[in-house]
Scaffold this motif. Structure first.
Motif, mmCIF file in Angstrom:
data_model
loop_
_atom_site.group_PDB
_atom_site.id
_atom_site.type_symbol
_atom_site.label_atom_id
_atom_site.label_comp_id
_atom_site.label_asym_id
_atom_site.label_seq_id
_atom_site.Cartn_x
_atom_site.Cartn_y
_atom_site.Cartn_z
ATOM 1 N N UNK A 117 38.731 52.264 32.699
ATOM 2 C CA UNK A 117 38.557 53.050 33.918
ATOM 3 C C UNK A 117 37.173 52.731 34.469
ATOM 4 N N UNK A 118 37.099 52.350 35.720
ATOM 5 C CA UNK A 118 35.839 51.877 36.294
ATOM 6 C C UNK A 118 35.660 52.474 37.684
ATOM 7 N N UNK A 119 34.397 52.793 38.035
ATOM 8 C CA UNK A 119 34.139 53.474 39.299
ATOM 9 C C UNK A 119 33.169 52.755 40.208
ATOM 10 N N UNK A 120 33.374 52.926 41.530
ATOM 11 C CA UNK A 120 32.538 52.300 42.559
ATOM 12 C C UNK A 120 32.155 50.895 42.124
ATOM 13 N N UNK A 146 38.275 54.308 40.224
ATOM 14 C CA UNK A 146 37.920 55.490 41.014
ATOM 15 C C UNK A 146 36.733 55.192 41.912
ATOM 16 N N UNK A 147 36.538 56.045 42.906
ATOM 17 C CA UNK A 147 35.479 55.781 43.873
ATOM 18 C C UNK A 147 34.986 57.077 44.488
ATOM 19 N N UNK A 148 33.666 57.319 44.367
ATOM 20 C CA UNK A 148 33.044 58.399 45.114
ATOM 21 C C UNK A 148 32.994 58.024 46.579
ATOM 22 N N UNK A 155 34.040 53.308 49.052
ATOM 23 C CA UNK A 155 35.471 53.475 48.805
ATOM 24 C C UNK A 155 36.297 52.480 49.618
ATOM 25 N N UNK A 156 35.830 52.107 50.799
ATOM 26 C CA UNK A 156 36.565 51.128 51.609
ATOM 27 C C UNK A 156 36.585 49.762 50.944
ATOM 28 N N UNK A 177 48.480 50.380 37.932
ATOM 29 C CA UNK A 177 47.104 50.774 38.233
ATOM 30 C C UNK A 177 47.095 52.091 39.003
ATOM 31 N N UNK A 178 46.120 52.943 38.700
ATOM 32 C CA UNK A 178 45.919 54.195 39.433
ATOM 33 C C UNK A 178 44.591 54.152 40.157
ATOM 34 N N UNK A 179 44.610 54.513 41.449
ATOM 35 C CA UNK A 179 43.380 54.635 42.225
ATOM 36 C C UNK A 179 43.099 56.112 42.460
ATOM 37 N N UNK A 180 41.822 56.494 42.321
ATOM 38 C CA UNK A 180 41.425 57.879 42.577
ATOM 39 C C UNK A 180 40.139 57.910 43.385
#
Length: 463
Positions: A218-221, A380-382, A390-391, A427-430
């Motif tokens: 799980x990885x963000x921004x 995921x993305x703040x 996020x874009x 894959x799940x995007x949040x």
């Protein structure tokens, strides 16, 4: 007969004590290796009392060059012997997982403003899993190399390979985690580190006993694809009123997001937009207050191009970390700086950042391979981050052309919309509402809800 009963009761008592001792050391039936016990942290200076165990120290990943990586393990609050192991990586390249992930995001402690004591983070991720923080590559934080040229020849490939070697050797020191469900997490430039390491483990497991029981990441921004990240970043700037129509059109016309080097007019326009049109905001969290003079240097680690090299968030808490982890008593408690380096511990290494050598243009091919392998993958993305926005993430994921299994919907926590999500085939995007570059820093409760759903393999809550 009474004597026999007493002997039996004594034997049962000893057995129970033995079982308890094994449980207290994460239930490894083979006994605790001395190296592991040597790494145990009895307590950190200024630390509140906690019910979980902590360990930290070094694992050598290259004897010839003298490269050794520093880790910090915070075991789960409850049932550490059954809960999964999660490795956390910060990006940069060159930023510390101890400074950011552990100290202001998902770790069990926060550092007080004095930089001399700690308080509890009630949304720490070790409430759900055993969390292993790694300072990577060598030259980041307490991790070191005895070969100075390593600091100017680092890159994606060596970082992933060293991390794999670290895990294999770390598992020998902590055999109770062999075969345990294992996940990787991180943010920012760890958008490269995380899938690249996952791919290394996947390939390694094909030819070796699968002691690293990789289940997903799980990885963000996350820095993902140079082209999509570039287009997505500029689109975010314009759509959130950070830059003018003129700058937006000039950037789109003159910036080649597929090139390693961009044109002078592209660089000049980007620099003008960032330095004059943005204003004194925190680009990593565009709606929150800045931290004094830091607001003018948020982009100090960016090169002249828009993307390719993205650093960690730089709030005031970074200052507290640099005070705390430079205290001799803290380093002693953590078994850190054992070689006595003549320079201070820093949250990020400018040397590594400036001399990063190999950087993949895109990690989307890795995503495709690991999706096909059946790994659980969440991104995921703040939505208030202007650095890896996020874009950019949504454009990158769209490049995978995945089938939608569960269409876009709002997810909830604490009676409020926590963000929005879409579940694809593999894959799940949040999106996380109101979060900046470091999602768990700005929205800790929402981040913990998301992390728990990820571990459980469940969709984010609909109410």
């Amino acid at each position: 007969m009474a004597l026999e009963i007493q002997v039996l009761n004594l034997w049962l008592l000893l057995l129970m004590l033995g079982l308890y001792a094994v449980s207290a050391s994460s239930s490894y039936s083979g006994g605790v290796p001395k190296e592991q016990e040597d790494d145990r942290i009895s307590a950190l200076p200024g630390q509140p009392e906690v019910p979980f165990s902590q360990f930290s120290g070094y694992v050598t990943v290259n004897e010839e060059h003298g490269r050794a990586l520093f880790y910090w393990l915070t075991e789960a609050y409850t049932s550490p012997h059954t809960k999964p192991l999660v490795l956390w990586l910060n990006g940069g390249p060159g930023c510390s997982s101890v400074a950011f992930g552990a100290s202001e995001e998902i770790g069990p402690f926060r550092i007080n403003k004095t930089g001399s004591s700690l308080y509890l983070n009630k949304y720490s991720w070790n409430r759900e899993a055993n969390i292993l923080f790694l300072e990577s590559p060598a030259g980041v934080g307490f991790s070191y190399t005895n070969t100075s040229s390593d600091l100017i020849t680092s890159g994606d490939e060596r970082t992933a390979q060293d991390a794999l070697i670290f895990l294999i050797r770390w598992m020998s020191r902590f055999p109770q985690y062999k075969y345990r469900d294992f996940y990787i997490s991180g943010e920012s430039y760890a958008g490269h580190y995380v899938p690249q390491l996952a791919q290394k483990i996947y390939h390694y497991n094909k030819a070796n006993p699968q002691i690293i029981n990789l289940k997903g990441f799980i990885v963000g921004n996350a820095v993902t694809d140079n082209y999509y990240d570039g287009i997505g970043t500029v689109t975010y700037w314009w759509s959130h009123c950070l830059i003018s129509d003129k700058s937006y059109k000039t950037i789109l016309e003159h910036c080649n997001f597929t090139a390693e080097q961009t044109s002078q007019i592209c660089n000049d326009t980007v620099n003008y937009a960032v330095n004059h049109e943005f204003g004194r905001i925190d680009q990593y969290s565009i709606y929150t207050p800045t931290c004094g003079s830091n607001s003018t240097v948020q982009y100090k680690r960016l090169k002249s191009t828009i993307l390719h090299r993205i650093s960690g968030y730089d709030p005031c808490t970074e200052n507290y970390a640099e005070k705390y982890y430079n205290l001799p008593e803290v380093q002693k408690a953590m078994h850190a700086n054992v070689t006595g380096v003549p320079y201070k511990w820093t949250a990020c290494s400018d040397v590594l950042f400036k001399h990063w050598n190999d950087s993949a243009f895109s990690v989307l091919p890795i995503y495709k391979e690991l999706i096909a392998a059946g790994l659980r993958i969440w991104v995921f993305s703040g939505d208030t981050d202007a650095v890896v926005p996020v874009t950019a993430t949504r454009f990158s994921l769209d490049g995978l052309k995945l089938k939608i299994n569960t269409p876009w919907y709002p997810w909830y926590t604490g009676g409020q919309v926590g963000g929005w999500t879409e579940v694809y085939d593999g894959l799940t995007f949040a999106a996380v509402r109101g979060a900046g570059h470091e999602v768990p820093l700005f929205q800790p409760r929402r981040a913990l809800t998301m992390f728990k759903s990820f571990l459980e393999g469940k969709k984010l809550p609909t109410s």
